[in-house]
Design an enzyme around this catalytic site. Structure first.
Site, short mmCIF file in Angstrom:
data_model
loop_
_atom_site.label_atom_id
_atom_site.label_comp_id
_atom_site.label_asym_id
_atom_site.label_seq_id
_atom_site.Cartn_x
_atom_site.Cartn_y
_atom_site.Cartn_z
CE LYS A 94 -2.69 7.29 -3.41
NZ LYS A 94 -1.39 7.32 -2.72
CG LEU A 151 -2.07 -0.93 1.30
CD1 LEU A 151 -2.67 -0.97 2.70
CD2 LEU A 151 -3.15 -0.52 0.29
CG ASP A 152 0.40 4.25 -2.88
OD1 ASP A 152 1.18 3.39 -3.36
OD2 ASP A 152 -0.52 4.78 -3.52
CB ALA A 153 3.88 6.33 2.38
#
Ligand code: URA
Length: 239
Positions: free
Chosen positions: A192, A103-105
């Site tokens: 995104k 998962l992105d930060a």
């Protein structure tokens, strides 16, 4: 493996606690009391008990974490950078944990951490088509055209195309939306980029399920627990 190491690795206590338990004659191997912490045992075939309870050797561990925002899914231990595996307590320090799908930060939600490389490969492989579900909030109103565009598959830039995915709009008003996105691949920043391809921006993203296994609502951000047998079977059956 040394007896004291096996006991410590399986969470019986620290190496020091374990030595005391052994010296206190609380540990048996195959029914016989042992007093040598350095005794070599086979984790798979020897029966080790501590105070009468079987110490089960688990070669693999599978944790469900509610990843908090601001923490990396994985990393190389660079100073000052917080990584999800750092949030896991000492009971699991024996295991080298990696995420089954990053998962992105700034993203939150369901992160499965394990030391089972084959499991990770199967969960993230696009060929296995394991469905990942995300709750998102966007700047810009998502609409019917976007639902169609997600269904058809989207050009997400850098010569990459996202395969057919589901977009379910929960709410779309006042220049913002809430929606559920279901994808079966895991390209870099995929959700995104899909939303961006529709001219809107993701402002919040939380993974809520993987392969039909849902994030436990009882887990606060940063908390984790082992996957249940049912959850693990479900995920393994999906691959
Ligand atoms: N898609 C994204 O864009 N970010 C994530 O963290 C996961 C899926």
């Amino acid at each position: 493996m040394r007896l004291d190491k096996l006991l410590a690795n399986m969470g019986t206590g620290s190496r020091r606690d374990v030595k005391k338990l052994i010296a206190g004659r609380h540990v048996k191997v195959n029914g016989a009391t042992v007093t040598d912490p350095g005794l070599e045992v086979s984790p798979e075939s020897d029966e080790v008990t501590c105070r009468g309870e079987r110490v089960q050797y688990k070669p693999f561990v599978y944790l469900m974490m509610n990843k908090p925002g601001g923490v990396l899914s994985c990393g190389d231990g660079a100073p000052g950078v917080k990584v999800c595996a750092d949030l896991v307590g000492d009971d699991y320090s024996f295991y080298e944990l990696s995420p089954a799908g990053r998962l992105d930060a700034d993203s939150e939600g369901l992160l499965i951490l394990t030391n089972d490389g084959e499991f990770i490969h199967n969960i993230i492989s696009p060929n296995k088509k394991v469905k990942k579900t995300y709750y998102i909030r966007t700047l810009g109103e998502l609409n019917e055209k976007d639902i169609e565009a997600f269904k058809e598959g989207l050009d997400i830039g850098n010569g990459e195309k996202a395969k057919s995915a589901e977009l379910e709009i929960i709410k779309s008003e006042k220049g913002a939306s809430e929606a559920i996105v279901r994808i079966s691949e895991g390209k870099y920043h995929q959700v995104k980029r899909m939303v961006k391809a529709c001219g809107k921006t993701v402002t919040y993203l939380k993974r809520i399920s993987v392969g039909g296994v849902e994030l436990d609502p009882g887990l606060a951000p940063g908390e984790y627990r082992e996957l249940t047998d049912d959850e693990l079977t479900k995920l393994k059956n999906k691959t």
